[in-house]
Design an enzyme around this catalytic site. Structure first.
Site, PDB file in Angstrom:
ATOM      1  N   ASP A  20       5.061  -3.328  -4.172  1.00  0.00           N
ATOM      2  CA  ASP A  20       5.826  -2.080  -4.055  1.00  0.00           C
ATOM      3  C   ASP A  20       7.196  -2.329  -4.674  1.00  0.00           C
ATOM      4  OD1 ASP A  20       6.703   0.492  -3.216  1.00  0.00           O
ATOM      5  OD2 ASP A  20       7.599  -0.364  -1.423  1.00  0.00           O
ATOM      6  N   SER A  21       7.931  -1.267  -4.899  1.00  0.00           N
ATOM      7  CA  SER A  21       9.294  -1.404  -5.423  1.00  0.00           C
ATOM      8  C   SER A  21      10.210  -2.060  -4.386  1.00  0.00           C
ATOM      9  CB  SER A  21       9.844  -0.029  -5.781  1.00  0.00           C
ATOM     10  OG  SER A  21       9.795   0.816  -4.645  1.00  0.00           O
ATOM     11  N   CYS A  83       2.823   1.642  -4.063  1.00  0.00           N
ATOM     12  CA  CYS A  83       4.035   2.385  -4.435  1.00  0.00           C
ATOM     13  C   CYS A  83       3.565   3.612  -5.212  1.00  0.00           C
ATOM     14  CB  CYS A  83       4.904   1.498  -5.326  1.00  0.00           C
ATOM     15  SG  CYS A  83       6.323   2.334  -6.050  1.00  0.00           S
ATOM     16  N   ASN A  84       3.990   4.769  -4.780  1.00  0.00           N
ATOM     17  CA  ASN A  84       3.553   6.002  -5.450  1.00  0.00           C
ATOM     18  C   ASN A  84       4.100   6.092  -6.867  1.00  0.00           C
ATOM     19  OD1 ASN A  84       2.320   8.117  -3.255  1.00  0.00           O
ATOM     20  ND2 ASN A  84       3.670   6.607  -2.337  1.00  0.00           N
ATOM     21  N   GLU A 164      16.016   3.803   4.497  1.00  0.00           N
ATOM     22  CA  GLU A 164      16.569   2.455   4.294  1.00  0.00           C
ATOM     23  C   GLU A 164      17.739   2.201   5.252  1.00  0.00           C
ATOM     24  OE1 GLU A 164      15.989   0.004   1.650  1.00  0.00           O
ATOM     25  OE2 GLU A 164      14.089   1.020   1.278  1.00  0.00           O
ATOM     26  N   CYS A 196       5.252   9.229  -0.975  1.00  0.00           N
ATOM     27  CA  CYS A 196       6.224   8.149  -1.210  1.00  0.00           C
ATOM     28  C   CYS A 196       6.132   7.215  -0.007  1.00  0.00           C
ATOM     29  CB  CYS A 196       7.628   8.744  -1.336  1.00  0.00           C
ATOM     30  SG  CYS A 196       8.920   7.484  -1.313  1.00  0.00           S
ATOM     31  N   HIS A 198       8.190   5.733   1.737  1.00  0.00           N
ATOM     32  CA  HIS A 198       9.174   5.869   2.820  1.00  0.00           C
ATOM     33  C   HIS A 198       8.972   7.107   3.685  1.00  0.00           C
ATOM     34  CE1 HIS A 198      11.050   2.771   0.460  1.00  0.00           C
ATOM     35  NE2 HIS A 198      12.146   2.746   1.200  1.00  0.00           N
TER      36      HIS A 198
END
Ligand code: DGL
Length: 278
Positions: A20-21, A83-84, A164, A196, A198
């Site tokens: 993922d990022s 990760c989208n 975050e 996403c 998150h």
């Protein structure tokens, strides 16, 4: 380029690679550990280059290739693009150029949005990063399943920094969610894809804002279902009685890393190693 784990078949005991990022993809790892506990996992979180969600498709593709090569070097038997933004920019390329099974998060989420719907013209909403929306990947995947489906997409760039920061409730979060969801509420979707990594952490606020009739779709569960069938099809499942290991690599170690990581993973973070991507 056609690469993978060399010519030899990977061993069933080899780990599954997930990237993922950043740390959001740990929600997929959490689901793998719940659903396939004997599988070991090597995770790469590209924290140094996060966010991907505002970058160009070419840049995300280049990062995604590097991340996949990193995992292949660690002898993974399959790769999950958790990760989208990477899934939308790089899935086709990675699937066609690597020999091992590659799984994205978009197609499984779209499949899930159609579950229980047996008529045409369904209304599906998609919340995602700006770059995911710009690729049109969700829209294409939805229309592949039902060309008459109505799709409304919305980029919600402030959701990632909110999560975050550990802000998942409270007035500011509710106001921002309300602001982004206003047009999608008017669209009256039957399913709303949280496209996403998150966004599932804001699920309670989003659900309250949309109302109980709207089905929220989180890609973690359907992605791991797909991973499980793909491992079976390729005779790569590892049905062992011991719990698999989890090794986490990251390209940076920011201050809030442990708190954010544990929120996504739902367990303590161990075995974390810093690696610098060039
Ligand atoms: N992992 C990204 C995604 O799912 C969100 C964070 C970022 O923008 O890098 O699209």
């Amino acid at each position: 380029m056609a690469t993978g784990s060399g010519r030899r078949r990977p061993r069933v005991s080899n780990p599954i690679g997930v990237f993922d990022s950043g740390l959001g993809g740990l929600t997929v790892v959490r689901e793998i550990r719940r659903r396939l506990p004997s599988e070991s996992i090597v995770y790469f979180g590209d924290i140094a280059r996060l966010p991907y969600g505002i970058k160009s498709k070419e840049q995300i593709l280049s990062y995604s290739i590097q991340n996949t090569l990193f995992l292949v070097k660690r002898k993974v038997k399959a790769v999950v693009i958790a990760c989208n933004s990477s899934s939308s920019a790089a899935f086709r390329f990675l699937k066609n150029h690597f020999r091992l099974p590659v799984i994205d998060v978009i197609e499984p989420a779209v499949q899930s949005a159609f579950v229980g719907i047996h008529r045409n013209g369904v209304r599906i909403g998609v919340l995602a990063t700006s770059s995911t929306i710009a690729t049109g990947a969700y829209e294409k995947a939805i229309h592949k399943k039902d060309p008459s489906a109505k799709v409304f997409q919305m980029a919600c760039p402030l959701f990632v920094p909110l999560v975050e920061e550990g802000w998942r409730e409270g007035k500011i979060v509710r106001d921002i969610v309300k602001y982004y969801l206003r047009p999608i509420k008017r669209f009256r979707p039957e399913s709303l894809i949280l496209g996403c990594t998150h966004y599932p952490l804001l699920r309670p606020v989003i659900q309250r804002e949309m109302g109980p009739a709207v089905r929220l779709i989180d890609s973690a569960k359907p992605t791991v279902e797909k991973l499980s069938s793909l491992l079976n099809e390729n005779e790569l499942s590892y049905p062992d009685s011991r719990r698999g290991f989890l090794k986490i690599y990251v390209s940076d170690l920011p201050r809030n890393f442990i708190r954010v990581g544990e929120t996504f993973l739902g367990e303590k973070l161990h075995h974390v190693e810093l690696v610098r991507q060039k």
